[in-house]
Every structure is written in structure tokens, then in C-alpha cells.
Design a protein around this motif. Structure first.
Motif, PDB file in Angstrom:
ATOM      1  N   PHE A 143      58.531  96.846  31.187  1.00 23.83           N
ATOM      2  CA  PHE A 143      58.021  96.841  32.562  1.00 23.83           C
ATOM      3  C   PHE A 143      57.546  98.241  32.939  1.00 23.83           C
ATOM      4  O   PHE A 143      56.455  98.426  33.511  1.00 23.83           O
ATOM      5  CB  PHE A 143      59.141  96.376  33.512  1.00 23.83           C
ATOM      6  N   ALA A 144      58.349  99.249  32.597  1.00 21.59           N
ATOM      7  CA  ALA A 144      58.038 100.620  32.997  1.00 21.59           C
ATOM      8  C   ALA A 144      56.798 101.165  32.286  1.00 21.59           C
ATOM      9  O   ALA A 144      56.083 102.003  32.845  1.00 21.59           O
ATOM     10  CB  ALA A 144      59.245 101.524  32.724  1.00 21.59           C
ATOM     11  N   THR A 145      56.527 100.687  31.068  1.00 22.38           N
ATOM     12  CA  THR A 145      55.311 101.171  30.393  1.00 22.38           C
ATOM     13  C   THR A 145      54.058 100.713  31.138  1.00 22.38           C
ATOM     14  O   THR A 145      52.997 101.319  31.022  1.00 22.38           O
ATOM     15  CB  THR A 145      55.209 100.663  28.928  1.00 22.38           C
ATOM     16  N   GLN A 146      54.187  99.641  31.923  1.00 27.03           N
ATOM     17  CA  GLN A 146      53.027  99.068  32.617  1.00 27.03           C
ATOM     18  C   GLN A 146      53.018  99.344  34.116  1.00 27.03           C
ATOM     19  O   GLN A 146      51.972  99.302  34.744  1.00 27.03           O
ATOM     20  CB  GLN A 146      52.996  97.545  32.393  1.00 27.03           C
ATOM     21  N   HIS A 147      54.203  99.543  34.692  1.00 23.50           N
ATOM     22  CA  HIS A 147      54.301  99.584  36.152  1.00 23.50           C
ATOM     23  C   HIS A 147      55.169 100.742  36.631  1.00 23.50           C
ATOM     24  O   HIS A 147      55.951 100.601  37.562  1.00 23.50           O
ATOM     25  CB  HIS A 147      54.861  98.248  36.671  1.00 23.50           C
ATOM     26  N   SER A 148      54.999 101.891  35.997  1.00 22.04           N
ATOM     27  CA  SER A 148      55.785 103.057  36.418  1.00 22.04           C
ATOM     28  C   SER A 148      55.559 103.382  37.889  1.00 22.04           C
ATOM     29  O   SER A 148      56.456 103.879  38.576  1.00 22.04           O
ATOM     30  CB  SER A 148      55.420 104.289  35.580  1.00 22.04           C
ATOM     31  N   LEU A 149      54.346 103.078  38.399  1.00 22.77           N
ATOM     32  CA  LEU A 149      54.043 103.420  39.796  1.00 22.77           C
ATOM     33  C   LEU A 149      54.933 102.651  40.758  1.00 22.77           C
ATOM     34  O   LEU A 149      55.089 103.026  41.912  1.00 22.77           O
ATOM     35  CB  LEU A 149      52.570 103.133  40.103  1.00 22.77           C
ATOM     36  N   ARG A 150      55.491 101.550  40.259  1.00 21.09           N
ATOM     37  CA  ARG A 150      56.341 100.733  41.112  1.00 21.09           C
ATOM     38  C   ARG A 150      57.790 101.233  41.091  1.00 21.09           C
ATOM     39  O   ARG A 150      58.637 100.731  41.831  1.00 21.09           O
ATOM     40  CB  ARG A 150      56.290  99.294  40.593  1.00 21.09           C
ATOM     41  N   LEU A 151      58.096 102.154  40.191  1.00 20.74           N
ATOM     42  CA  LEU A 151      59.485 102.587  40.015  1.00 20.74           C
ATOM     43  C   LEU A 151      59.754 103.936  40.653  1.00 20.74           C
ATOM     44  O   LEU A 151      58.886 104.803  40.688  1.00 20.74           O
ATOM     45  CB  LEU A 151      59.811 102.681  38.514  1.00 20.74           C
ATOM     46  N   LYS A 152      60.992 104.083  41.135  1.00 20.90           N
ATOM     47  CA  LYS A 152      61.469 105.407  41.535  1.00 20.90           C
ATOM     48  C   LYS A 152      62.076 106.080  40.302  1.00 20.90           C
ATOM     49  O   LYS A 152      61.626 107.129  39.870  1.00 20.90           O
ATOM     50  CB  LYS A 152      62.536 105.281  42.627  1.00 20.90           C
TER      51      LYS A 152
END
Lengths: 396, 255
Positions: free
Chosen positions: B106-115
Motif C-alpha cells: 500500500f505504501a509503495t503506491q499511496h505514501s501521500l495518504r500516510l503519516k
């Protein structure tokens, strides 16, 4: 409805076990999947192959209608992991009996390759091939690189490919979830048109009965208790007409362990230990190997978890009362088989003549007495069983 | 410490999904591993600082089955939809084992969504010298010592004759098999882990017998700027065994 007596056929079913087990084999909870192949001795394997092929050749000479074989992997239960090879070896040695490959688990092959292999056997044998398509036991999925969680979906698709390969002139294309073919065009094609007779093999799970009913195929029930088997055939008879197919007695194929001797006492004495070997040793495995993840539905697992397992357990009284195990004089065996055929309205009996670790002489005796004394009693339709229990046509 | 979990059901693209929540604060999502026994009360300290969401993956716990979910990407898509339904914007993500595989993907694709991202003994990488154990080869009755050093931390063992337990374990194993029967990693994951652009903490029990702690070096090399914290003696379920590991997650996320 057609009656079983009109078309009664007997196939001898040989599992070709490797029975030379180490003295301490009881310590292994499974003789499948992970029982080490270091225990395999090729010299002994050669002797088993020679002997077992000779037994099948004898069955052909004795007039059996079919020689049935099957396939299992990573186990002493079967010396036929590539059962089509054994079928090919038997073809030139036999003349009349059908070669019944019951069969290669469809999921373990590319379906076009299986269409080719079976077509070869059918042409080489001049149209003597009959096949059954098993999903494969749970154990096969631990031994092969196939995901058990998709087994049933993959099986349905493989069956489509196989049938397309046999029923449509090639080249055709196939575009599926598991298989895609640009040029499905296997050579040769079967001698029998459109293809050899097909049965679905199973334990009676709703999914496998459904496939047989939809296609109008025979259902070959593996060795399960009589009550369960009769439910399976009943369900098949109910479902088949819904898909426009007629149930005929050759579509209910059942297994029976039979041993024939001069008296009931001699028969029991001569076969009991071998039946014990079959249930305690040849089939011994674990619940985990029987049901890899996704191989059965959770509903089926719940039923299994509540029921007693047959793999690896032996209760002589229960076996002879609740399962299709019969031993004794020709009269007793014929009467019992007649009743079973009648109650299931089945005209196809797969007889286990070689039982467990039975020596050659007993197999020869059993097979010969069965062919010469039991089959004529049933074919003659004058047996006590047929006379007593025969129901007039249309009464059911 | 017992947590008062609230349970909600959401329809996520046709799949009923059970989500447990507890606590107040910024959203923190915990993605569980391939087993759900024992519950999630080890997360209690995090509920003091965060609103903790524990969704059951489709095929696990109180969420419905979806036989079409056969890849990690299917789970990534599922969670994008769930996040939208829950109206969660940026959040903290903690993934354990298989959940760590989901979380890293998930983080490889949507880091912008993560804190921030925390991976606890994550599955998903193939490290040939230190391979992940094949869970399908481990007999259920022999599993516990693979999971923890201190078995008492896992609570009372399940009753193997409890039909409901047996059936649910089989169902969850089936869901896991759909995803990972062939392999419990993604050969392409190393190629993309550099895309993770949020602060990342890797947590491991040093005696992990499922995903060996030695894999942490590969993860930390591939995720730039990540830090590794290990705990001993502790096995795969390090969060159950080591309260200080949970504390370390809280400190990392609030720092």
C-alpha cells in the motif's frame, strides 16, 4: 427406467500399492505426502509392476469388462503416479477389456495434454478407453504445485478445455481464468466419438455430483459407506433430469471389496488381514493432508469434523455392515452384490480383487472364482437376490 | 488491559467488512496477519493516543469471504475503498506479518495518504538466505512455538476439538492460500519499496521463527531512512510478548 440387470458389467480395480513397508512404519501417521521416498526400493518396485500387470492381463483373459486404474502421488498407496503409462503398458498385453483410467486428476495436467494422452490411449487400444475425472484427493495438492483453494474452479475450466478439444474441430481458441489457448488443436483425436465415456469421481460432495448431473456423466463413487453412496446416487438421479439428461444404471459406478472362497470361514480367514492393511496402512494419512486449505468448503469441513474418518482406521464389524465389503462363497458374494446393484440401480461394479497387501495366489484365486462363479450367477438373473428383490419396471 | 472495542460492519465494494475501533485521536489502522486468534488487546496503549481501527481482512474474522481476492493488490484496493467510506484522509498504518506485506505494498503506491508506517515482522520479501517459514508446512498442533518465545503471552491455547474454531481456522487458511499457497512474497516488491516516502519503523522479535529477524537488514536497506527496533526474547508475535514494542510504536508515531 433401465434396469441394472440389462447391462451388468464388472471392472477389476487395481490400486497397485507398494506394500513392502519398513518394520517401524506404524510410527508414521501418514503414508502419503511426506512418507519418505527413501523407503522405495526399485528392485521391489520392478517385481510389483511385473506382478500387478500380470494380474490385469489375467483379468482380461477371465473376461472382465474393464481393467480400472487410478493415480496418486507421494504415496505407497499407488505405484501409478503417471497412470496413463500403466494404461499404455497394458494395451498391447490385453485384448477385450476396456482400459479404465479412473483417472488422472485433471488439475495436475494441462488439459490439452490430457486430451492428447487420452486420445493416444483410445486410438492405440482401438477404442477401449474409458475415463474418469477426479478432482484428486487433498493429498495430491500437497504433492503438486497446484493451489487447492482454486481446485474446483480450475477443474471446471479444465473440463471445458478437454471437451472443447474433443468435440470441436480445431483449431479453436480458449480464453479462461486458468487456461488460455491460441490454437487448441490436439492430434490425435479419440477413436470413440465424440470421446471416450467419462465419469466424474468423488466422495459425494455436492460440487462433484453437480458437475456429473450437468453433463450427464456417470458418477464413480470412491470407497465410502453404503448410506453415503446411496445418497450420492439418489441426488444424481434427482439432478440429472433437471439438465435434460437421463439417468441410466451405468451412470452409478460403485466400488466393492470382494473376496470369494470355498466357504465363508475360509474367505474371512484369507482376506481379513489384507483388508486391515488397506484401511490401517495403505490409506493412512492425516486430516490435514485430506483437506488442504480451500480443498473443501467450510460447510463440508464442518460435516467432516463431526464425522469419523475412514482413513487409517479399521473396525471389521462396522466395515462389513456399513461398507461394501463382502467375502464368502460365490452364492453369498453374488447375492450381496445383486442387492447392492438393485438398491443403487447400478450396473457398473468396480471390484477390488487385489486387496491391500494380498499375495499373488490369493488375487488369482479371488479373481478367478469371481469371474467363473460370481459373475455368471448375476448375469443369469436367476440369483436369489434378483428374484427376491427385483421390482417390476415402473414401480419406482 | 481489556479494550472496549466497538464493532461496525461496512459494505466495501460488495464485501461486508468488520471494523473494530477504540480510542480517540488521530487515525491509526492496524492490519492483522494470517491468524486472528487471541484478539487485539495488546494494542491497548495505542488507544490512549489514537483512534485505532482494526479491520478484518476479507476472508478473516467477522468479514465476509471474497474468493476473487487472490493478490495483495486486491487488498490494497479494498482498503482504499474502506478508507474512503470511513472518510479517513491521512493516517498511521501498522501492519503485522501478512498485514505488513499489505501495508508495505500500500505504501509503495499511496505514501501521500500516510503519516507514518510501522511494519512488524512483515512478510512479502524473498530473502533467500533467511527464508520466511512456510506456514502451510507447519502442523497446527506444532504452531505455537513458531509464534512466540513466551507461550504464556498468547493466552490459553485453543481447543483443537472445538468445531467452530477448527472451521474458522480452515476458512482463514483458505483465504491465506488464495493469496500465498505458491509463495508468501512478491518478487517485485524490492523493486518498488524505495517509493515509500514516509517515516518507517520496522519492529522484530529477535527469535522470530516465521519471518526471521535477519530479513530486517534487507527491508531497512530498501526503505530509505527506515529504522529497526528489535526485542528479545521474542518471537513472531512480538507485540503480544513485548509491551515495550507496542510502546516503541506509540513513541515513533507521536514523535
Amino acid at each position: 427406467m433401465a434396469k441394472w440387470q440389462d447391462d451388468l458389467q464388472f471392472y477389476t480395480f487395481h490400486f497397485m500399492h507398494y506394500t513392502d513397508l519398513p518394520a517401524d512404519h506404524k510410527k508414521y501417521d501418514s503414508l502419503w505426502v511426506d512418507f519418505s521416498n527413501k523407503h522405495f526400493d526399485a528392485r521391489k518396485g520392478y517385481d510389483f509392476y511385473q506382478r500387478y500387470m500380470a494380474e490385469m492381463v489375467l483379468a482380461d483373459k477371465l473376461g472382465y469388462d474393464g481393467l480400472a486404474l487410478n493415480e496418486h502421488h507421494n504415496t505407497v498407496y499407488s505405484l501409478n503416479p503417471v497412470v496413463t503409462l500403466m494404461a499404455a503398458a497394458l494395451i498391447p498385453q490385453t485384448h477385450n477389456a476396456k482400459i479404465c483410467v479412473f483417472g488422472v486428476p485433471l488439475n495436475l495436467e494441462m488439459p490439452n495434454r490430457l486430451a492428447e494422452a487420452y486420445a493416444m490411449l483410445d486410438v492405440m487400444s482401438n477404442g477401449r478407453l474409458e475415463i474418469a475425472l477426479p478432482l484428486g484427493t487433498g493429498m495430491e495438492y500437497w504433492a503438486n504445485s497446484i493451489n487447492p483453494a482454486v481446485a474446483r474452479a480450475r477443474f471446471r475450466e479444465g473440463l471445458e478445455v478437454l471437451l472443447q478439444a474433443w468435440t470441436k474441430d480445431g483449431p479453436t481458441a480458449y480464453d479462461g481464468e486458468f487456461f488460455s489457448y491460441r490454437y487448441l488443436n490436439p492430434w490425435p483425436r479419440p477413436m470413440q466419438k465424440p470421446h471416450p465415456k467419462i465419469a466424474i469421481v468423488g466422495t459425494g460432495s455436492p460440487e462433484t455430483i453437480q458437475i456429473a448431473a450437468e453433463r450427464g456423466y456417470a458418477y464413480s463413487s470412491v470407497f465410502v459407506p453404503i448410506v453415503a453412496q446411496e445418497k450420492t446416487f439418489q441426488k444424481l438421479k434427482e439432478e440429472m433430469p433437471k439438465y435434460g439428461h437421463e439417468f441410466t444404471p451405468d451412470k452409478a459406478i460403485f466400488n466393492a471389496i470382494c473376496y470369494v472362497a470355498e466357504t465363508d470361514e475360509i474367505a474371512e480367514q484369507e482376506c481379513k488381514d489384507h483388508v486391515r492393511f488397506f484401511f490401517e496402512d495403505a490409506t493412512r494419512t492425516t486430516a490435514r493432508y485430506l483437506a488442504p486449505p480451500g480443498y473443501i468448503s467450510t460447510e463440508q469441513l464442518r460435516l467432516r469434523a463431526a464425522a469419523t474418518a475412514s482413513h487409517g482406521s479399521f473396525d471389521w464389524d462396522a466395515l462389513t455392515q456399513q461398507w461394501r465389503v463382502v467375502f464368502g462363497t460365490p452364492d453369498k458374494v453374488a447375492n450381496t452384490l445383486g442387492k447392492w446393484c438393485e438398491s443403487a440401480n447400478s450396473s457398473r461394479v468396480l471390484v477390488h480383487h487385489h486387496i491391500g497387501n494380498m499375495p499373488h495366489w490369493k488375487v488369482v484365486k479371488n479373481m478367478t472364482l469371481f469371474a467363473e462363479e460370481v459373475i455368471p450367477r448375476l448375469r443369469g438373473k436367476k440369483t436369489a437376490a434378483a428374484a427376491e428383490t427385483r421390482v417390476p419396471t415402473g414401480a419406482k | 488491559m481489556a479494550v472496549q472495542w466497538q464493532s461496525e460492519l461496512h459494505e466495501v465494494n460488495g464485501v461486508t467488512t468488520q471494523v473494530l475501533t477504540a480510542g480517540r485521536g488521530e487515525p491509526l489502522m492496524f492490519w492483522h496477519g494470517a491468524g486472528t486468534g487471541g484478539g487485539w488487546d495488546f494494542l491497548a496503549p495505542l488507544t490512549e493516543e489514537f483512534k485505532v481501527f482494526v479491520p478484518y481482512h476479507p476472508g478473516w474474522g467477522g468479514s465476509a469471504d471474497d474468493t476473487s481476492m487472490t493478490t495483495v493488490q486486491d487488498y490494497v484496493m479494498h482498503y482504499l475503498e474502506l478508507l474512503d467510506l470511513l472518510k479517513i484522509g491521512k493516517f498511521n498504518l501498522v501492519g503485522l506479518s501478512m498485514g505488513g506485506w499489505f501495508a508495505s505494498t500500500f505504501a509503495t503506491q499511496h505514501s501521500l495518504r500516510l503519516k507514518k508506517l510501522v511494519l512488524v515482522a512483515p512478510a512479502g520479501l524473498r530473502v533467500k538466505e533467511h527464508p520466511t517459514a512456510d506456514l502451510f508446512r507447519i502442523k497446527p498442533e506444532e504452531l505455537a512455538p513458531y509464534l512466540a518465545e513466551n507461550l504464556a503471552a498468547l493466552g490459553p491455547p485453543p481447543d483443537p476439538h472445538d468445531v467452530d474454531f477448527v472451521v474458522n481456522s480452515y476458512r482463514e487458511a483458505t483465504s491465506f492460500a488464495r493469496l500465498a499457497w505458491e509463495r508468501v512474497y512478491d518478487v517485485k516488491l524490492p523493486k518498488y519499496l524505495h517509493r515509500i516516502s514516509v517515516p518507517t519503523l520496522l519492529i522484530w522479535g529477535r527469535q522470530d521463527k516465521i519471518v526471521p529477524e535477519a530479513q530486517s537488514a534487507t527491508w531497512s536497506k530498501l526503505i530509505k531512512g527506515s529504522t529497526v527496533k528489535t526485542f528479545a526474547p521474542a518471537g513472531h508475535l512480538v507485540l503480544n510478548e513485548k509491551p515495550e514494542a507496542v510502546k516503541a510504536i506509540g513513541e515513533f508515531l507521536t514523535a
